[in-house]
Motif scaffolding. Structure first.
Motif, PDB file in Angstrom:
ATOM      1  N   VAL A 111       0.944  -0.990   0.063  1.00  0.00           N
ATOM      2  CA  VAL A 111      -0.171  -0.009  -0.040  1.00  0.00           C
ATOM      3  C   VAL A 111       0.877   1.394   0.004  1.00  0.00           C
ATOM      4  CG1 VAL A 111      -1.841   1.245   1.257  1.00  0.00           C
ATOM      5  CG2 VAL A 111      -1.693  -1.222   1.377  1.00  0.00           C
ATOM      6  N   TRP A 112       0.464   2.321  -0.891  1.00  0.00           N
ATOM      7  CA  TRP A 112       1.431   3.360  -1.074  1.00  0.00           C
ATOM      8  C   TRP A 112       0.481   4.550  -1.523  1.00  0.00           C
ATOM      9  CZ3 TRP A 112       5.618   5.040  -5.027  1.00  0.00           C
ATOM     10  CH2 TRP A 112       6.296   6.260  -4.509  1.00  0.00           C
ATOM     11  N   VAL A 113       0.068   5.013  -0.472  1.00  0.00           N
ATOM     12  CA  VAL A 113      -1.114   6.477  -0.654  1.00  0.00           C
ATOM     13  C   VAL A 113      -0.513   7.833  -0.363  1.00  0.00           C
ATOM     14  CG1 VAL A 113      -3.114   4.805   0.020  1.00  0.00           C
ATOM     15  CG2 VAL A 113      -1.742   6.262   1.685  1.00  0.00           C
ATOM     16  N   GLY A 114      -1.087   8.682  -1.017  1.00  0.00           N
ATOM     17  CA  GLY A 114      -0.785  10.156  -0.794  1.00  0.00           C
ATOM     18  C   GLY A 114      -1.621  11.112  -0.986  1.00  0.00           C
ATOM     19  N   ALA A 115      -1.146  12.226  -0.614  1.00  0.00           N
ATOM     20  CA  ALA A 115      -2.124  13.435  -0.989  1.00  0.00           C
ATOM     21  C   ALA A 115      -1.424  14.588  -1.859  1.00  0.00           C
ATOM     22  CB  ALA A 115      -2.606  14.043   0.227  1.00  0.00           C
ATOM     23  N   ARG A 116      -2.052  15.460  -2.773  1.00  0.00           N
ATOM     24  CA  ARG A 116      -1.247  16.201  -3.442  1.00  0.00           C
ATOM     25  C   ARG A 116      -2.159  17.590  -3.072  1.00  0.00           C
ATOM     26  NH1 ARG A 116       1.610  13.199  -7.323  1.00  0.00           N
ATOM     27  NH2 ARG A 116       0.440  11.225  -7.748  1.00  0.00           N
ATOM     28  N   ASP A 117      -1.667  18.524  -3.684  1.00  0.00           N
ATOM     29  CA  ASP A 117      -1.950  20.070  -3.528  1.00  0.00           C
ATOM     30  C   ASP A 117      -2.765  20.439  -4.811  1.00  0.00           C
ATOM     31  OD1 ASP A 117      -0.082  20.825  -5.296  1.00  0.00           O
ATOM     32  OD2 ASP A 117       1.089  21.886  -3.890  1.00  0.00           O
ATOM     33  N   ALA A 118      -3.366  21.611  -5.230  1.00  0.00           N
ATOM     34  CA  ALA A 118      -4.186  21.997  -6.154  1.00  0.00           C
ATOM     35  C   ALA A 118      -3.062  21.925  -7.472  1.00  0.00           C
ATOM     36  CB  ALA A 118      -4.547  23.311  -5.890  1.00  0.00           C
ATOM     37  N   ALA A 119      -2.018  22.156  -7.154  1.00  0.00           N
ATOM     38  CA  ALA A 119      -0.983  22.007  -8.358  1.00  0.00           C
ATOM     39  C   ALA A 119      -0.308  20.653  -8.743  1.00  0.00           C
ATOM     40  CB  ALA A 119       0.110  23.003  -8.165  1.00  0.00           C
ATOM     41  N   GLY A 120      -0.676  19.458  -7.858  1.00  0.00           N
ATOM     42  CA  GLY A 120      -0.509  18.249  -8.432  1.00  0.00           C
ATOM     43  C   GLY A 120       0.715  17.914  -7.623  1.00  0.00           C
ATOM     44  N   ALA A 121       1.551  18.673  -6.550  1.00  0.00           N
ATOM     45  CA  ALA A 121       2.498  18.526  -5.991  1.00  0.00           C
ATOM     46  C   ALA A 121       2.222  17.616  -4.902  1.00  0.00           C
ATOM     47  CB  ALA A 121       3.351  19.426  -5.303  1.00  0.00           C
ATOM     48  N   LEU A 122       2.948  16.674  -4.547  1.00  0.00           N
ATOM     49  CA  LEU A 122       2.768  15.759  -3.483  1.00  0.00           C
ATOM     50  C   LEU A 122       3.052  16.232  -1.981  1.00  0.00           C
ATOM     51  CD1 LEU A 122       1.999  12.335  -2.983  1.00  0.00           C
ATOM     52  CD2 LEU A 122       4.673  12.069  -2.609  1.00  0.00           C
ATOM     53  N   ILE A 123       1.965  16.227  -1.179  1.00  0.00           N
ATOM     54  CA  ILE A 123       2.201  16.905   0.223  1.00  0.00           C
ATOM     55  C   ILE A 123       2.283  15.911   1.178  1.00  0.00           C
ATOM     56  CG2 ILE A 123       1.364  19.231  -0.784  1.00  0.00           C
ATOM     57  CD1 ILE A 123      -1.359  18.341   0.654  1.00  0.00           C
ATOM     58  N   ALA A 124       2.009  14.874   0.943  1.00  0.00           N
ATOM     59  CA  ALA A 124       1.880  13.659   2.177  1.00  0.00           C
ATOM     60  C   ALA A 124       1.891  12.643   1.549  1.00  0.00           C
ATOM     61  CB  ALA A 124       0.434  13.820   2.975  1.00  0.00           C
ATOM     62  N   THR A 125       2.384  11.464   2.273  1.00  0.00           N
ATOM     63  CA  THR A 125       2.537  10.217   1.924  1.00  0.00           C
ATOM     64  C   THR A 125       2.332   9.304   3.092  1.00  0.00           C
ATOM     65  OG1 THR A 125       4.193   8.560   0.733  1.00  0.00           O
ATOM     66  CG2 THR A 125       5.286  10.254   1.997  1.00  0.00           C
ATOM     67  N   ALA A 126       2.184   7.923   2.916  1.00  0.00           N
ATOM     68  CA  ALA A 126       1.894   6.878   3.876  1.00  0.00           C
ATOM     69  C   ALA A 126       2.085   5.551   3.122  1.00  0.00           C
ATOM     70  CB  ALA A 126       0.738   7.044   4.725  1.00  0.00           C
ATOM     71  N   ARG A 127       2.490   4.557   3.758  1.00  0.00           N
ATOM     72  CA  ARG A 127       2.679   3.219   2.994  1.00  0.00           C
ATOM     73  C   ARG A 127       2.465   2.073   4.139  1.00  0.00           C
ATOM     74  NH1 ARG A 127       7.479   0.407   3.362  1.00  0.00           N
ATOM     75  NH2 ARG A 127       9.076   1.269   4.693  1.00  0.00           N
TER      76      ARG A 127
END
Length: 364
Positions: A255-271
């Motif tokens: 499992v590898w999930v994440g969050a992006r900001d409005a510009a598509g940049a990765l701002i959070a991750t968890a696995r």
């Protein structure tokens, strides 16, 4: 030839990444010949190699076709319609190349084609590099047939079928079905389907915690630099794992999930690593400083805990030196001190233990 949902450059990328392609042509007698070959893209050509007197020689100077595809997901009919079988389908990418098959005699181009092939088949190296002036390979290369089509003169077409033409409700039903099923590759398929319709609303299971943020159930290799930057200097990694090691850890996670900001940049991750049945272990949870305390971390962890490879496990574990209150709010409980570290082990039981099962204390 046409491109449906895919660009010419993307079809060429698909060709470069294909381990094999199907090759079809006709012999001098007019009989069809179809074989599977190892392809490579080099010097503006789509090339393959064969024996100097093999059957593919009969196709030289004649029109030929190359095709390959990448299956993304099997979509059963009941994702969309509970009764009718008709909606059952497969989501895929495909490419087809038509052109005149030519022999390549230029030694440098033949060598470059084989070097490109080895970069695909054996990227770790472990061999003497293929160079035009390397005597180790000269006789072998001279004896090989290398043939292909010039890509600048070929007709190229491609298709990406990811439900991009479905009505929004049907596309959402497909995404929900993949999330419920949770087979290998389904999380990645969800994100590829979302990429094909970037303006569509996110599925309910990946609802954004705030405006300008999106949650993603799977991340890809292009996300590795940003994910590594988020976790490399956290206390559990700093000085212990370099970027290459962390990349292997992310790639090796169930499992590898994440969050992006409005510009598509990765701002959070968890696995998480998980066997899908008994145990899942969560790690490398990190949120960019500007987004801490905004609900992004909690939403990301809730998404991870709902992931098909985690939600069905009997026990979810993690270790943390701080943030105990944050994780207790997600259902974790203290399980005792970890030996040799200042961290504390926490454990979460998503379901009631079966008769005879016992809660573990500590990390196995």
């Amino acid at each position: 030839m046409s491109f449906e949902g895919i660009t010419r450059d993307e079809t060429l990328t698909l060709l470069r990444q294909a381990h094999v392609v199907r090759f079809a042509g006709t012999t001098e007698s007019g009989l069809p010949l179809m074989r599977t070959v190892h392809p490579c893209v080099a010097g503006g050509w789509l090339l393959f190699h064969a024996g100097p007197r093999g059957e593919k020689n009969a196709c030289l100077g004649r029109p030929v076709v190359f095709c390959t595809e990448r299956v993304i997901a099997r979509i059963p009919s009941y994702f969309i319609d509970e009764r009718r079988a008709c909606p059952a389908t497969t989501y895929y990418e495909s490419v087809i190349v038509e052109g005149l098959l030519e022999r390549v005699d230029d030694h440098a181009l033949k060598t470059a084609s084989l070097a490109a092939l080895m970069a695909q088949l054996q990227p770790e190296g472990g061999h003497v590099p293929l160079e035009p002036d390397e005597p180790l390979y000269r006789k072998t290369i001279e004896g090989l047939l290398v043939a292909g089509v010039r890509l600048d003169a070929a007709q190229i077409g491609g298709k990406r079928k990811l439900g991009q033409h479905l009505a929004p409700a049907r596309r959402q039903a497909v995404l929900e079905g993949l999330w419920r099923r949770g087979d290998a590759g389904d999380a990645a398929a969800i994100e590829e389907i979302r990429r094909a319709a970037p303006d569509a609303a996110p599925p309910a299971f990946a609802a954004a915690p705030r405006e300008g943020v999106s949650l993603h159930v799977h991340l890809f290799d292009e996300d590795l630099p940003a994910a590594i930057a988020l976790v490399q200097h956290e206390y559990w990694n700093d000085g212990r794992y370099d970027g290459a090691a962390l990349a292997r850890a992310f790639r090796g996670s169930a499992v590898w999930v994440g969050a992006r900001d409005a510009a598509g940049a990765l701002i959070a991750t968890a696995r998480a690593i998980s066997d899908g049945v008994k145990l899942a272990y969560v790690g490398d949870v990190a949120v960019a400083p500007a987004y801490r305390g905004s609900g992004v971390g909690r939403a990301l962890m809730a998404l991870l805990l709902d992931h098909p490879r985690v939600r069905t496990t009997g026990c979810v574990r993690l270790a943390t030196r701080d943030a105990h209150g944050f994780y207790r709010g997600l259902g974790f409980e203290m399980a005792g001190e970890l030996p040799l570290t200042p961290q504390m082990a926490l454990v979460r039981w998503p379901r009631r233990p079966l008769p005879g099962e016992q809660k573990a204390v500590g990390i196995a």
